[in-house]
Write a protein that holds these residues in place. Sequence first.
Motif, PDB file in Angstrom:
ATOM      1  N   HIS A   1      -2.455  -0.198  -4.390  1.00  0.00           N
ATOM      2  CA  HIS A   1      -2.535  -1.273  -3.394  1.00  0.00           C
ATOM      3  C   HIS A   1      -2.663  -2.590  -4.174  1.00  0.00           C
TER       4      HIS A   1
ATOM      5  N   ASP B   1     -12.534  -3.336   1.111  1.00  0.00           N
ATOM      6  CA  ASP B   1     -11.202  -3.804   1.527  1.00  0.00           C
ATOM      7  C   ASP B   1     -10.954  -3.642   3.022  1.00  0.00           C
ATOM      8  N   LEU B   2     -11.755  -2.811   3.703  1.00  0.00           N
ATOM      9  CA  LEU B   2     -11.638  -2.539   5.147  1.00  0.00           C
ATOM     10  C   LEU B   2     -10.336  -1.789   5.457  1.00  0.00           C
TER      11      LEU B   2
ATOM     12  N   LEU C   1       0.831  -1.216   0.000  1.00  0.00           N
ATOM     13  CA  LEU C   1       0.000   0.000   0.000  1.00  0.00           C
ATOM     14  C   LEU C   1       0.861   1.261   0.000  1.00  0.00           C
TER      15      LEU C   1
ATOM     16  N   ASN D   1      -9.046   6.064  -5.532  1.00  0.00           N
ATOM     17  CA  ASN D   1      -7.839   6.027  -4.691  1.00  0.00           C
ATOM     18  C   ASN D   1      -6.922   4.859  -5.069  1.00  0.00           C
ATOM     19  N   ASN D   2      -5.992   4.555  -4.142  1.00  0.00           N
ATOM     20  CA  ASN D   2      -5.039   3.457  -4.350  1.00  0.00           C
ATOM     21  C   ASN D   2      -5.731   2.123  -4.663  1.00  0.00           C
ATOM     22  N   VAL D   3      -6.805   1.814  -3.917  1.00  0.00           N
ATOM     23  CA  VAL D   3      -7.497   0.530  -4.091  1.00  0.00           C
ATOM     24  C   VAL D   3      -8.187   0.496  -5.460  1.00  0.00           C
TER      25      VAL D   3
ATOM     26  N   ASP E   1     -14.740   1.777  -0.801  1.00  0.00           N
ATOM     27  CA  ASP E   1     -13.620   1.977   0.137  1.00  0.00           C
ATOM     28  C   ASP E   1     -13.860   3.322   0.824  1.00  0.00           C
ATOM     29  N   VAL E   2     -13.085   3.601   1.850  1.00  0.00           N
ATOM     30  CA  VAL E   2     -13.236   4.865   2.589  1.00  0.00           C
ATOM     31  C   VAL E   2     -13.120   6.076   1.658  1.00  0.00           C
TER      32      VAL E   2
ATOM     33  N   SER F   1      -8.563   8.367   2.645  1.00  0.00           N
ATOM     34  CA  SER F   1      -7.588   7.312   2.931  1.00  0.00           C
ATOM     35  C   SER F   1      -6.589   7.764   3.982  1.00  0.00           C
ATOM     36  N   MET F   2      -5.757   6.825   4.435  1.00  0.00           N
ATOM     37  CA  MET F   2      -4.716   7.170   5.402  1.00  0.00           C
ATOM     38  C   MET F   2      -3.823   8.257   4.799  1.00  0.00           C
TER      39      MET F   2
HETATM   40  N1  NVA Z   1      -7.719   3.479   0.655  1.00  0.00           N
HETATM   41  C1  NVA Z   1      -7.423   3.004   1.989  1.00  0.00           C
HETATM   42  C2  NVA Z   1      -7.150   1.547   1.963  1.00  0.00           C
HETATM   43  C3  NVA Z   1      -6.864   0.908   3.292  1.00  0.00           C
HETATM   44  C4  NVA Z   1      -6.543  -0.552   3.231  1.00  0.00           C
HETATM   45  C5  NVA Z   1      -6.239   3.770   2.534  1.00  0.00           C
HETATM   46  O1  NVA Z   1      -5.271   3.973   1.798  1.00  0.00           O
HETATM   47  O2  NVA Z   1      -6.273   4.179   3.691  1.00  0.00           O
END
Ligand code: NVA
Length: 308
Positions: free
Chosen positions: A131, A265-266, A126, A162-164, A227-228, A231-232
Amino acid sequence: MKKDFINLDNINKEDLKKILNFGIYSKVNYLNNIENNLNFSNKTGVLLFEKPSLRTKLSFYRALNYLGINPIYFDPKEVGMGGREKISDVAKVLSKMCDLVILRTFRQETIEEFSVNSSVPVINALSDQEHPCQALGDIISILEKTNLEVEKTKLTFIGDGNNVATSLSKAFSLLGGTFIHSCPEGFEIPSKHISKINEFNKLSKGKFVLERDPKKASADTDVIYTDVWASMGQESEEDERKRKFEGYQVNESLLENSNAIFMHDLPAHHGEEISEGLVDHKKSIVFDQAENRIWGQVGVIKYLMNLK
Ligand code: NVA
Protein backbone atom coordinates in the motif's frame (compact mmCIF):
# COMPACT_ATOMS: atom_id res chain seq x y z
CA MET A 1 9.68 6.32 -20.55
CA LYS A 2 6.49 6.04 -18.52
CA LYS A 3 6.90 5.72 -14.77
CA ASP A 4 4.74 3.68 -12.36
CA PHE A 5 4.25 3.61 -8.61
CA ILE A 6 3.19 0.03 -7.98
CA ASN A 7 5.53 -0.95 -5.15
CA LEU A 8 8.48 0.54 -3.31
CA ASP A 9 11.08 -1.80 -4.82
CA ASN A 10 12.23 0.22 -7.79
CA ILE A 11 12.36 3.71 -6.42
CA ASN A 12 15.43 5.41 -4.97
CA LYS A 13 15.72 7.67 -1.95
CA GLU A 14 15.97 10.85 -4.03
CA ASP A 15 12.79 10.12 -5.99
CA LEU A 16 10.90 9.17 -2.84
CA LYS A 17 11.98 12.45 -1.24
CA LYS A 18 10.94 14.31 -4.38
CA ILE A 19 7.43 12.81 -4.17
CA LEU A 20 7.15 13.67 -0.47
CA ASN A 21 8.34 17.23 -1.06
CA PHE A 22 5.91 17.71 -3.94
CA GLY A 23 3.14 16.67 -1.53
CA ILE A 24 4.35 18.79 1.39
CA TYR A 25 4.82 21.97 -0.68
CA SER A 26 1.52 21.50 -2.50
CA LYS A 27 -0.22 21.31 0.88
CA VAL A 28 1.46 24.50 2.08
CA ASN A 29 0.50 26.30 -1.14
CA TYR A 30 -3.06 25.02 -0.95
CA LEU A 31 -3.43 26.15 2.68
CA ASN A 32 -2.08 29.57 1.72
CA ASN A 33 -4.47 29.88 -1.23
CA ILE A 34 -1.60 29.95 -3.71
CA GLU A 35 -2.79 28.91 -7.17
CA ASN A 36 -0.94 25.89 -8.57
CA ASN A 37 -1.16 27.17 -12.16
CA LEU A 38 -1.59 23.68 -13.53
CA ASN A 39 -3.95 23.05 -16.37
CA PHE A 40 -4.70 19.41 -16.87
CA SER A 41 -8.35 19.77 -17.69
CA ASN A 42 -7.85 17.66 -20.82
CA LYS A 43 -6.36 14.77 -18.78
CA THR A 44 -8.25 11.87 -17.24
CA GLY A 45 -7.32 9.59 -14.37
CA VAL A 46 -9.17 6.26 -14.08
CA LEU A 47 -9.66 4.58 -10.72
CA LEU A 48 -10.42 0.86 -11.03
CA PHE A 49 -11.06 -0.76 -7.65
CA GLU A 50 -11.72 -4.44 -6.83
CA LYS A 51 -12.11 -3.75 -3.09
CA PRO A 52 -14.04 -1.18 -1.05
CA SER A 53 -12.52 2.20 -0.25
CA LEU A 54 -13.30 5.37 1.66
CA ARG A 55 -10.07 7.34 2.21
CA THR A 56 -8.21 6.18 -0.88
CA LYS A 57 -11.02 6.95 -3.31
CA LEU A 58 -11.82 10.31 -1.74
CA SER A 59 -8.19 11.40 -1.40
CA PHE A 60 -7.45 10.45 -5.01
CA TYR A 61 -10.47 12.44 -6.16
CA ARG A 62 -9.24 15.40 -4.12
CA ALA A 63 -5.69 15.05 -5.45
CA LEU A 64 -6.85 14.74 -9.06
CA ASN A 65 -9.21 17.69 -8.66
CA TYR A 66 -6.41 19.77 -7.14
CA LEU A 67 -4.28 19.03 -10.20
CA GLY A 68 -7.17 19.68 -12.58
CA ILE A 69 -7.29 16.06 -13.78
CA ASN A 70 -10.70 14.53 -14.44
CA PRO A 71 -11.38 11.40 -12.31
CA ILE A 72 -13.49 8.44 -13.50
CA TYR A 73 -14.21 5.63 -11.03
CA PHE A 74 -15.06 1.97 -11.69
CA ASP A 75 -16.39 0.15 -8.65
CA PRO A 76 -15.59 -3.46 -7.63
CA LYS A 77 -18.51 -4.94 -9.57
CA GLU A 78 -18.11 -3.11 -12.85
CA VAL A 79 -15.17 -4.36 -14.92
CA GLY A 80 -14.31 -7.92 -13.92
CA MET A 81 -10.64 -7.51 -14.78
CA GLY A 82 -8.96 -10.89 -15.11
CA GLY A 83 -12.39 -12.58 -15.39
CA ARG A 84 -14.82 -10.99 -17.81
CA GLU A 85 -11.94 -9.10 -19.48
CA LYS A 86 -8.26 -10.00 -19.82
CA ILE A 87 -6.00 -7.80 -17.71
CA SER A 88 -3.88 -6.93 -20.76
CA ASP A 89 -6.96 -5.90 -22.79
CA VAL A 90 -8.20 -3.62 -20.01
CA ALA A 91 -4.73 -2.05 -19.75
CA LYS A 92 -4.54 -1.41 -23.48
CA VAL A 93 -8.04 0.08 -23.65
CA LEU A 94 -7.42 2.39 -20.70
CA SER A 95 -4.07 3.45 -22.20
CA LYS A 96 -5.94 4.67 -25.28
CA MET A 97 -8.51 6.65 -23.31
CA CYS A 98 -6.87 8.03 -20.18
CA ASP A 99 -3.62 9.44 -18.88
CA LEU A 100 -3.21 7.71 -15.52
CA VAL A 101 -4.59 4.51 -13.94
CA ILE A 102 -5.08 3.96 -10.21
CA LEU A 103 -5.66 0.31 -9.26
CA ARG A 104 -6.85 -1.38 -6.06
CA THR A 105 -6.68 -5.15 -6.48
CA PHE A 106 -6.74 -8.40 -4.58
CA ARG A 107 -3.44 -9.53 -6.08
CA GLN A 108 -0.24 -7.54 -6.54
CA GLU A 109 0.39 -9.64 -9.68
CA THR A 110 -2.70 -8.08 -11.31
CA ILE A 111 -1.15 -4.61 -10.97
CA GLU A 112 2.18 -5.88 -12.27
CA GLU A 113 0.60 -7.49 -15.35
CA PHE A 114 -1.46 -4.37 -15.94
CA SER A 115 1.61 -2.16 -15.73
CA VAL A 116 3.48 -4.20 -18.37
CA ASN A 117 0.56 -3.73 -20.75
CA SER A 118 -0.13 -0.09 -20.00
CA SER A 119 1.48 2.83 -21.78
CA VAL A 120 0.24 5.30 -19.15
CA PRO A 121 1.46 5.54 -15.52
CA VAL A 122 -0.05 3.08 -13.04
CA ILE A 123 -0.46 3.66 -9.31
CA ASN A 124 -1.03 0.93 -6.71
CA ALA A 125 -3.90 2.07 -4.50
CA LEU A 126 -3.57 -1.12 -2.36
CA SER A 127 -3.00 -4.75 -3.15
CA ASP A 128 -2.56 -7.80 -0.93
CA GLN A 129 1.19 -7.05 -0.71
CA GLU A 130 1.69 -3.29 -0.77
CA HIS A 131 0.00 0.00 0.00
CA PRO A 132 2.66 2.47 -1.12
CA CYS A 133 0.35 5.53 -1.25
CA GLN A 134 -0.54 4.98 2.41
CA ALA A 135 3.18 5.12 3.24
CA LEU A 136 3.46 8.51 1.51
CA GLY A 137 0.64 10.10 3.52
CA ASP A 138 2.01 8.47 6.69
CA ILE A 139 5.49 9.89 6.26
CA ILE A 140 4.12 13.35 5.48
CA SER A 141 2.09 13.08 8.72
CA ILE A 142 5.08 11.93 10.78
CA LEU A 143 7.26 14.78 9.49
CA GLU A 144 4.47 17.25 10.22
CA LYS A 145 3.73 16.03 13.75
CA THR A 146 7.16 15.09 15.11
CA ASN A 147 9.42 17.61 13.35
CA LEU A 148 11.96 14.79 13.14
CA GLU A 149 13.82 13.71 10.01
CA VAL A 150 12.87 10.13 9.07
CA GLU A 151 16.56 9.25 9.66
CA LYS A 152 16.03 10.12 13.32
CA THR A 153 12.59 8.53 13.69
CA LYS A 154 11.75 5.22 15.33
CA LEU A 155 8.42 3.71 14.32
CA THR A 156 6.92 0.68 16.06
CA PHE A 157 4.38 -1.25 14.02
CA ILE A 158 2.36 -3.58 16.24
CA GLY A 159 0.38 -6.14 14.27
CA ASP A 160 0.21 -8.08 11.04
CA GLY A 161 3.14 -7.87 8.62
CA ASN A 162 0.65 -6.91 5.91
CA ASN A 163 0.51 -4.57 2.90
CA VAL A 164 0.62 -1.43 5.09
CA ALA A 165 3.53 -2.69 7.21
CA THR A 166 5.44 -3.79 4.11
CA SER A 167 5.22 -0.49 2.25
CA LEU A 168 5.86 1.63 5.34
CA SER A 169 8.91 -0.41 6.36
CA LYS A 170 10.29 -0.18 2.81
CA ALA A 171 9.79 3.60 2.82
CA PHE A 172 11.49 3.83 6.23
CA SER A 173 14.42 1.74 5.05
CA LEU A 174 14.81 3.82 1.87
CA LEU A 175 14.92 6.99 3.98
CA GLY A 176 17.13 5.61 6.78
CA GLY A 177 14.63 5.42 9.66
CA THR A 178 14.23 2.72 12.32
CA PHE A 179 11.28 0.36 11.89
CA ILE A 180 10.43 -1.97 14.76
CA HIS A 181 7.92 -4.72 14.05
CA SER A 182 6.09 -6.51 16.84
CA CYS A 183 3.88 -9.47 15.90
CA PRO A 184 3.12 -13.04 16.93
CA GLU A 185 5.02 -15.80 15.18
CA GLY A 186 3.80 -16.44 11.66
CA PHE A 187 2.72 -12.84 10.97
CA GLU A 188 6.07 -11.33 9.99
CA ILE A 189 6.55 -9.23 6.84
CA PRO A 190 7.18 -11.82 4.06
CA SER A 191 10.87 -12.67 3.59
CA LYS A 192 11.09 -11.44 -0.01
CA HIS A 193 10.18 -7.96 1.23
CA ILE A 194 12.56 -8.24 4.19
CA SER A 195 15.41 -8.90 1.72
CA LYS A 196 14.55 -5.65 -0.04
CA ILE A 197 14.32 -3.81 3.28
CA ASN A 198 17.77 -5.11 4.30
CA GLU A 199 19.17 -4.05 0.93
CA PHE A 200 17.78 -0.51 1.38
CA ASN A 201 18.98 -0.31 4.99
CA LYS A 202 22.54 -1.12 3.92
CA LEU A 203 22.54 1.99 1.75
CA SER A 204 20.56 4.30 4.04
CA LYS A 205 21.91 3.15 7.43
CA GLY A 206 18.32 2.52 8.50
CA LYS A 207 17.36 -0.29 10.85
CA PHE A 208 14.74 -3.03 10.88
CA VAL A 209 14.09 -4.75 14.22
CA LEU A 210 11.73 -7.62 15.03
CA GLU A 211 10.67 -7.50 18.71
CA ARG A 212 7.92 -9.91 19.73
CA ASP A 213 7.04 -8.10 22.97
CA PRO A 214 4.84 -5.07 22.10
CA LYS A 215 5.69 -3.32 25.38
CA LYS A 216 9.43 -3.54 24.80
CA ALA A 217 8.95 -2.67 21.13
CA SER A 218 7.14 0.56 21.97
CA ALA A 219 8.86 1.77 25.16
CA ASP A 220 11.33 4.08 23.42
CA THR A 221 9.76 4.97 20.11
CA ASP A 222 8.38 8.04 18.32
CA VAL A 223 5.42 6.47 16.55
CA ILE A 224 3.16 3.56 17.48
CA TYR A 225 1.30 2.29 14.44
CA THR A 226 -1.20 -0.50 13.99
CA ASP A 227 -3.59 -1.89 11.38
CA VAL A 228 -6.34 -4.52 11.28
CA TRP A 229 -5.35 -8.13 12.03
CA ALA A 230 -7.32 -9.47 9.05
CA SER A 231 -7.07 -7.40 5.88
CA MET A 232 -9.58 -7.24 3.04
CA GLY A 233 -9.62 -10.67 1.42
CA GLN A 234 -8.72 -12.44 4.73
CA GLU A 235 -12.17 -12.23 6.30
CA SER A 236 -12.39 -16.03 6.70
CA GLU A 237 -9.30 -15.95 8.96
CA GLU A 238 -10.72 -13.30 11.29
CA ASP A 239 -11.53 -15.53 14.28
CA GLU A 240 -8.25 -17.42 14.16
CA ARG A 241 -6.28 -14.19 13.83
CA LYS A 242 -8.13 -12.66 16.80
CA ARG A 243 -6.87 -15.56 18.92
CA LYS A 244 -3.31 -15.39 17.61
CA PHE A 245 -3.03 -11.62 18.06
CA GLU A 246 -4.14 -11.72 21.69
CA GLY A 247 -1.79 -9.45 23.66
CA TYR A 248 -1.05 -7.28 20.62
CA GLN A 249 -3.83 -4.73 21.12
CA VAL A 250 -2.74 -1.08 21.14
CA ASN A 251 -4.51 0.51 24.09
CA GLU A 252 -4.23 3.42 26.51
CA SER A 253 -1.79 1.70 28.81
CA LEU A 254 0.56 0.95 25.90
CA LEU A 255 0.36 4.58 24.72
CA GLU A 256 1.00 5.82 28.26
CA ASN A 257 4.16 3.73 28.36
CA SER A 258 5.91 6.02 25.82
CA ASN A 259 5.98 9.54 24.35
CA ALA A 260 4.98 8.30 20.93
CA ILE A 261 2.21 9.56 18.69
CA PHE A 262 -0.39 6.99 17.59
CA MET A 263 -1.24 6.15 13.98
CA HIS A 264 -3.66 3.81 12.21
CA ASP A 265 -4.42 3.78 8.48
CA LEU A 266 -8.14 2.94 9.08
CA PRO A 267 -10.61 1.30 8.94
CA ALA A 268 -10.06 0.32 12.57
CA HIS A 269 -11.69 -2.53 14.43
CA HIS A 270 -12.38 -0.96 17.81
CA GLY A 271 -12.02 -3.54 20.56
CA GLU A 272 -9.63 -5.67 18.46
CA GLU A 273 -6.29 -4.22 17.32
CA ILE A 274 -7.11 -1.01 19.23
CA SER A 275 -9.11 -0.43 22.38
CA GLU A 276 -12.49 1.24 21.93
CA GLY A 277 -12.14 4.94 21.02
CA LEU A 278 -8.32 5.01 20.84
CA VAL A 279 -8.55 6.97 17.57
CA ASP A 280 -9.64 9.96 19.71
CA HIS A 281 -6.80 9.63 22.24
CA LYS A 282 -4.76 12.83 22.70
CA LYS A 283 -1.74 11.12 21.16
CA SER A 284 -3.69 9.98 18.10
CA ILE A 285 -3.04 11.70 14.77
CA VAL A 286 -5.26 9.24 12.91
CA PHE A 287 -7.60 11.73 11.24
CA ASP A 288 -4.86 14.17 10.18
CA GLN A 289 -3.07 11.10 8.85
CA ALA A 290 -6.15 10.25 6.77
CA GLU A 291 -6.29 13.81 5.37
CA ASN A 292 -2.63 13.69 4.35
CA ARG A 293 -3.43 10.91 1.91
CA ILE A 294 -4.46 13.74 -0.43
CA TRP A 295 -0.99 15.27 -0.36
CA GLY A 296 0.91 12.02 -0.71
CA GLN A 297 -1.11 11.35 -3.82
CA VAL A 298 -0.68 14.86 -5.21
CA GLY A 299 3.05 14.22 -4.78
CA VAL A 300 3.08 10.92 -6.61
CA ILE A 301 0.87 12.13 -9.48
CA LYS A 302 3.11 15.17 -9.99
CA TYR A 303 6.13 12.88 -10.02
CA LEU A 304 4.63 10.38 -12.48
CA MET A 305 3.40 13.07 -14.82
CA ASN A 306 6.78 14.79 -14.77
CA LEU A 307 5.46 18.01 -13.27
CA LYS A 308 7.71 20.57 -11.58
N1 NVA B 1 -4.40 -3.83 5.64
C1 NVA B 1 -5.68 -3.24 5.32
C2 NVA B 1 -5.51 -1.83 4.92
C3 NVA B 1 -6.77 -1.08 4.60
C4 NVA B 1 -6.57 0.33 4.15
C5 NVA B 1 -6.33 -4.05 4.22
O1 NVA B 1 -5.65 -4.41 3.26
O2 NVA B 1 -7.53 -4.33 4.31
